[in-house]
Scaffold this motif. Structure first.
Motif, short mmCIF file in Angstrom:
data_model
loop_
_atom_site.label_atom_id
_atom_site.label_comp_id
_atom_site.label_asym_id
_atom_site.label_seq_id
_atom_site.Cartn_x
_atom_site.Cartn_y
_atom_site.Cartn_z
N ALA A 8 0.88 -20.54 -14.04
CA ALA A 8 0.30 -21.80 -13.54
C ALA A 8 -1.11 -21.99 -14.10
N MET A 9 -1.88 -20.94 -14.19
CA MET A 9 -3.24 -21.04 -14.75
C MET A 9 -3.16 -21.41 -16.23
N GLY A 10 -2.29 -20.75 -16.97
CA GLY A 10 -2.17 -21.01 -18.41
C GLY A 10 -1.71 -22.42 -18.71
N VAL A 11 -0.66 -22.86 -18.06
CA VAL A 11 -0.14 -24.21 -18.29
C VAL A 11 -1.18 -25.24 -17.83
N VAL A 36 -10.01 -21.50 -12.51
CA VAL A 36 -9.56 -20.43 -13.41
C VAL A 36 -10.73 -19.50 -13.74
N ALA A 37 -11.92 -20.05 -13.93
CA ALA A 37 -13.10 -19.21 -14.17
C ALA A 37 -13.35 -18.29 -12.98
N LEU A 38 -13.26 -18.83 -11.77
CA LEU A 38 -13.45 -18.02 -10.56
C LEU A 38 -12.39 -16.93 -10.47
N GLY A 39 -11.14 -17.30 -10.71
CA GLY A 39 -10.07 -16.30 -10.70
C GLY A 39 -10.30 -15.21 -11.73
N SER A 40 -10.81 -15.59 -12.89
CA SER A 40 -11.11 -14.62 -13.95
C SER A 40 -12.22 -13.67 -13.52
N TYR A 45 -3.47 -17.06 -21.26
CA TYR A 45 -2.88 -16.90 -19.93
C TYR A 45 -1.38 -17.15 -19.95
N THR A 46 -0.93 -18.14 -20.71
CA THR A 46 0.50 -18.43 -20.78
C THR A 46 1.26 -17.29 -21.45
#
Length: 127
Positions: free
Chosen positions: A56-59, A78-82, A18-19
């Motif tokens: 923000a998700m990656g960090v 993050v799982a939900l966003g994915s 993600y980063t």
């Protein structure tokens, strides 16, 4: 490798993914558009916005990798966003009458990894 170490590795790997994606979106948006996210028309601002949220998700995942069980909520978000991201791709695939093996399938696998890590962590005591 213990379950905790394996979860740490997966969360860290997803954090790097993600980063790195966000760095491309923020600092090479035209390249990202042409090589990874080709959904015309190009709009530098929207690609940059996506990079900001993805960063923000990656960090967050990189931070959470130190102690995944203490950051289950973040990993779940993050799982939900994915998953929502994959659903958006599936919708486009449906509109275009075909499944994208280069876009949707890899994103679905990454989302599945995030869900599996979150699912595993939900049964562990929070530290």
């Amino acid at each position: 490798m213990s379950g905790t170490r394996f979860a740490q590795g997966l969360v860290a790997l997803m954090g790097v993914f993600y980063t790195a994606t966000s760095v491309a979106q923020l600092f090479a948006p035209q390249w990202f558009f042409e090589h990874i996210g080709y959904f015309p028309p190009f709009n530098r601002h929207y690609v940059g916005d996506l990079g900001a949220f993805t960063m923000a998700m990656g960090v967050g995942l990189l931070f959470a990798a130190r102690e995944p069980s203490a950051h289950r909520g973040l990993i779940g978000v993050v799982a939900l966003g994915s998953i929502i991201h994959v659903l958006n791709h599936l919708y486009d695939d449906w509109l275009n009458a075909g499944l994208s093996l280069t876009q949707t399938v890899p994103l679905a696998l990454l989302a599945l990894v995030m869900v599996m890590v979150w699912w595993r962590l939900r049964t562990q005591p929070q530290t």
